[in-house]
Design a protein around this motif. Sequence first.
Motif, PDB file in Angstrom:
ATOM      1  N   LEU A  66       1.184   3.798   1.884  1.00  0.00           N
ATOM      2  CA  LEU A  66       1.767   4.200   3.162  1.00  0.00           C
ATOM      3  C   LEU A  66       2.948   3.332   3.568  1.00  0.00           C
ATOM      4  O   LEU A  66       3.806   3.756   4.341  1.00  0.00           O
ATOM      5  CB  LEU A  66       0.702   4.174   4.256  1.00  0.00           C
ATOM      6  CG  LEU A  66      -0.234   5.377   4.304  1.00  0.00           C
ATOM      7  CD1 LEU A  66      -1.221   5.220   5.439  1.00  0.00           C
ATOM      8  CD2 LEU A  66       0.550   6.675   4.468  1.00  0.00           C
ATOM      9  N   SER A  67       2.997   2.103   3.023  1.00  0.00           N
ATOM     10  CA  SER A  67       4.110   1.236   3.432  1.00  0.00           C
ATOM     11  C   SER A  67       5.433   1.725   2.860  1.00  0.00           C
ATOM     12  O   SER A  67       6.488   1.256   3.252  1.00  0.00           O
ATOM     13  CB  SER A  67       3.852  -0.212   3.017  1.00  0.00           C
ATOM     14  OG  SER A  67       3.827  -0.309   1.611  1.00  0.00           O
ATOM     15  N   VAL A 105      -2.871   9.415   7.915  1.00  0.00           N
ATOM     16  CA  VAL A 105      -2.464   9.031   9.271  1.00  0.00           C
ATOM     17  C   VAL A 105      -1.891  10.251   9.965  1.00  0.00           C
ATOM     18  O   VAL A 105      -0.955  10.878   9.473  1.00  0.00           O
ATOM     19  CB  VAL A 105      -1.419   7.901   9.234  1.00  0.00           C
ATOM     20  CG1 VAL A 105      -0.964   7.572  10.645  1.00  0.00           C
ATOM     21  CG2 VAL A 105      -1.983   6.674   8.555  1.00  0.00           C
ATOM     22  N   ARG A 118      -0.476  -0.288  11.695  1.00  0.00           N
ATOM     23  CA  ARG A 118       0.650  -0.458  12.592  1.00  0.00           C
ATOM     24  C   ARG A 118       0.408  -1.648  13.528  1.00  0.00           C
ATOM     25  O   ARG A 118      -0.629  -1.731  14.174  1.00  0.00           O
ATOM     26  CB  ARG A 118       0.797   0.825  13.402  1.00  0.00           C
ATOM     27  CG  ARG A 118       1.951   0.784  14.317  1.00  0.00           C
ATOM     28  CD  ARG A 118       2.264   2.191  14.676  1.00  0.00           C
ATOM     29  NE  ARG A 118       3.025   2.247  15.882  1.00  0.00           N
ATOM     30  CZ  ARG A 118       3.551   3.360  16.318  1.00  0.00           C
ATOM     31  NH1 ARG A 118       3.331   4.486  15.667  1.00  0.00           N
ATOM     32  NH2 ARG A 118       4.250   3.363  17.411  1.00  0.00           N
ATOM     33  N   GLN A 161      -2.707  -3.827   7.019  1.00  0.00           N
ATOM     34  CA  GLN A 161      -1.844  -2.753   6.528  1.00  0.00           C
ATOM     35  C   GLN A 161      -1.895  -1.559   7.450  1.00  0.00           C
ATOM     36  O   GLN A 161      -2.178  -0.434   7.039  1.00  0.00           O
ATOM     37  CB  GLN A 161      -2.260  -2.353   5.108  1.00  0.00           C
ATOM     38  CG  GLN A 161      -1.922  -3.380   4.061  1.00  0.00           C
ATOM     39  CD  GLN A 161      -0.426  -3.503   3.819  1.00  0.00           C
ATOM     40  OE1 GLN A 161       0.364  -2.719   4.336  1.00  0.00           O
ATOM     41  NE2 GLN A 161      -0.025  -4.503   3.047  1.00  0.00           N
ATOM     42  N   GLY A 181      -1.706   4.059  12.028  1.00  0.00           N
ATOM     43  CA  GLY A 181      -0.325   4.493  11.930  1.00  0.00           C
ATOM     44  C   GLY A 181       0.252   3.944  10.648  1.00  0.00           C
ATOM     45  O   GLY A 181      -0.441   3.276   9.883  1.00  0.00           O
ATOM     46  N   LEU A 182       1.500   4.213  10.442  1.00  0.00           N
ATOM     47  CA  LEU A 182       2.124   3.720   9.233  1.00  0.00           C
ATOM     48  C   LEU A 182       2.209   2.210   9.288  1.00  0.00           C
ATOM     49  O   LEU A 182       2.462   1.645  10.340  1.00  0.00           O
ATOM     50  CB  LEU A 182       3.527   4.310   9.094  1.00  0.00           C
ATOM     51  CG  LEU A 182       3.555   5.812   8.866  1.00  0.00           C
ATOM     52  CD1 LEU A 182       4.987   6.289   8.797  1.00  0.00           C
ATOM     53  CD2 LEU A 182       2.823   6.163   7.593  1.00  0.00           C
ATOM     54  N   PRO A 183       1.998   1.526   8.152  1.00  0.00           N
ATOM     55  CA  PRO A 183       2.082   0.069   8.156  1.00  0.00           C
ATOM     56  C   PRO A 183       3.471  -0.360   8.607  1.00  0.00           C
ATOM     57  O   PRO A 183       4.472   0.212   8.191  1.00  0.00           O
ATOM     58  CB  PRO A 183       1.858  -0.306   6.694  1.00  0.00           C
ATOM     59  CG  PRO A 183       1.259   0.884   6.057  1.00  0.00           C
ATOM     60  CD  PRO A 183       1.735   2.070   6.823  1.00  0.00           C
ATOM     61  N   VAL A 185       2.467  10.411  12.840  1.00  0.00           N
ATOM     62  CA  VAL A 185       3.289   9.206  12.697  1.00  0.00           C
ATOM     63  C   VAL A 185       4.552   9.381  13.542  1.00  0.00           C
ATOM     64  O   VAL A 185       4.948  10.485  13.902  1.00  0.00           O
ATOM     65  CB  VAL A 185       3.685   8.962  11.223  1.00  0.00           C
ATOM     66  CG1 VAL A 185       2.452   8.846  10.375  1.00  0.00           C
ATOM     67  CG2 VAL A 185       4.587  10.051  10.714  1.00  0.00           C
ATOM     68  N   VAL A 243       0.855  -1.177   0.000  1.00  0.00           N
ATOM     69  CA  VAL A 243       0.000   0.000   0.000  1.00  0.00           C
ATOM     70  C   VAL A 243       0.898   1.236   0.000  1.00  0.00           C
ATOM     71  O   VAL A 243       2.060   1.162   0.406  1.00  0.00           O
ATOM     72  CB  VAL A 243      -0.943   0.002   1.214  1.00  0.00           C
ATOM     73  CG1 VAL A 243      -1.885  -1.178   1.164  1.00  0.00           C
ATOM     74  CG2 VAL A 243      -0.166   0.002   2.514  1.00  0.00           C
ATOM     75  N   ILE A 288       6.420   4.675   3.365  1.00  0.00           N
ATOM     76  CA  ILE A 288       6.936   5.655   4.338  1.00  0.00           C
ATOM     77  C   ILE A 288       7.540   4.876   5.501  1.00  0.00           C
ATOM     78  O   ILE A 288       6.870   4.499   6.449  1.00  0.00           O
ATOM     79  CB  ILE A 288       5.817   6.618   4.772  1.00  0.00           C
ATOM     80  CG1 ILE A 288       5.252   7.311   3.528  1.00  0.00           C
ATOM     81  CG2 ILE A 288       6.358   7.650   5.758  1.00  0.00           C
ATOM     82  CD1 ILE A 288       4.085   8.206   3.805  1.00  0.00           C
TER      83      ILE A 288
END
Lengths: 118, 509
Positions: free
Chosen positions: A65-66, A114, B64, B62, B28-30, A117, A63, A68
């Motif tokens: 976001l992964s 999100v 945190r 996907q 949160g971030l994965p 972070v 995805v 980052i």
Amino acid sequence: MRDRQQLGQAGEDAAARHLVRQGMAVIARNWRCRYGELDIIARDGSVLVFCEVKTRRGTGFGVPLSAITPRKVARIRQLAALWLVETGGHRGPVRLDAVGLLERPDGHFDIEHVRGVS
Amino acid sequence: MSLAKANGVVISGVDAHIVEVEAHLSSGLPGMSIVGLADTAVGEARDRVRAAVLNSGARWPQIRITVGLSPASLHKRGSGLDLAIASAILAADGQIPCEPLADAILFGELGLDGRVRPVRGAVVAAVAAVRSGLDRIVVAEQNVAEAGVVPGVSAVGVRSLRHWGQVLTGAAVDEVPDPVPEVPVTADPEAGAEPDLADVLGQAEAVTALEVAAVGGHHVAMVGRPGVGKTLLAERLPTILPDLTDDDALSVTAIRSVVTDVAGLVRRPPFQAPHHTATVAALVGGGRGGQPTPGAVTLSHAGVLFLDEAAEFGSACLESLRQPLESGEVCIARAGFTARMPARFQLVLAANPCPCGLGDGAGQECRCRSVDRRRYRTRLSGPLMDRVDIRITLGPPGRSTWSLECGDVDSATVRAQVSDARARATRRCRVLGLSPALNGAQPSSSLRGPLAPGPDAADVLGRAISEGRLSARGADRAIRVAWSLADLSGADRPDLEHVGRALTLRGEL
């Protein structure tokens, strides 16, 4: 190459619109220095938000976001500090956000935002 | 957002600790982080578990993921937590139900393809499960037989993460099983060509001494020139020992499961014969990286520890045996941990009479200098030999007894006699209200009280002590051996003859 830049640009535009819809005010975009670039800097009430945007066409590599990673977050944190030093004037809380955008076939984006972070 | 728990287990030496694995999914971030003192192998679970989940057709959340391992102060080691981590994550994500995870222990490594792989120490893990009141242990299919030997716990074997999910949800299990390569189970060392007492030619006295030793669990020392059969005899001591009791069988199986593959409950007493170049750590156990490793004394728990060429062992090695001989367990202390491991073994020492091996005064002349002979002898004296009840000197087998025929006693017959004698001793302990110990382990207080020998035998011992020919401790040892002799011959109480023979058996070397 052109195509990828266009996608990224379109994604960042969509992300900025999304942040505004959330009631945030965009202060600056694509702030560059010798160490890198901050995508969007916005104000959410009294909080200053540094926002990293990642756009993808598909999830074949995960995805959006992964992308980052903790390392990237750490770099954004450093850049944010540089920005604060350079512009000065902000007294208040700071937050790092991430926005992931997935382009649908119809050209619109699925947006995942999100806040905070780390 | 959501939280789920599963029970895992980590092996530490020959013991296991239950570890609560919690998975927390939050916005949160994965990414996935594992907290709670995990070592490299556990940290790598992050990549293994993710690949296994994806290749099992399940969804990888996907967002945190935080995995917490508690107690956080315990070092988590090895790959056995993979299954528990994956289950906790899938349960937190709602892909498998949470409730069945509460009363089960999960113990297995995951392959990248989702396969559940066997891990060493399943018996120890199952014992820990029973101890903490959990009645189910989920392991790789190859570990089921092993984990199943522990009473009070049911072992569930799963092939893969996908299979485990189907078991949990009650869904139909895949018709075509995921391919599981056969892991060759090493054959039980007791099977196959077992040594037998019938292989021993001559040496009838030594065979009898060995039988007495087997009855009372007495430690034995044998001295004789090379080739008289010291090693042959020692290797046959386990064959005349009775089968292990249920408790001992379980602990022996547990110990073995930590170091090798186990096919089922080990019923025969173990036999360990470390080489004389062994280090202290190899002998009593050691450990690196916060992980105790059982040594020969623990591997021979409830069995026989044979030190061939005992005088060639380093003196530090021989001295290190004193604590386990005294207490029946060994305590290993390192910077990162202190571990107790069971080590109640029967010690058999074998040595030559002198460095060249010919110094028994018969036949060829010894070529050693007297100072060498003396140094050789002192290695085998002192506190260690103090605990050895039976000391025999083996001469060359006489011309009449030596032949090319097999000996006339076989292990099975002797083992039956030993079992009868032990049963008699156990019955006696019960009648007298003593703790059921072997004769060799009876405390001195019992030897003076309820287990005192007959009056005329006591008289002989008393006279020997007053004349300075026998120490008080030596008398205790003689009484212990005399009880074993009496049990063997079916007598109610050791008489003069038994005590006399016991004194011969514990003769100075």
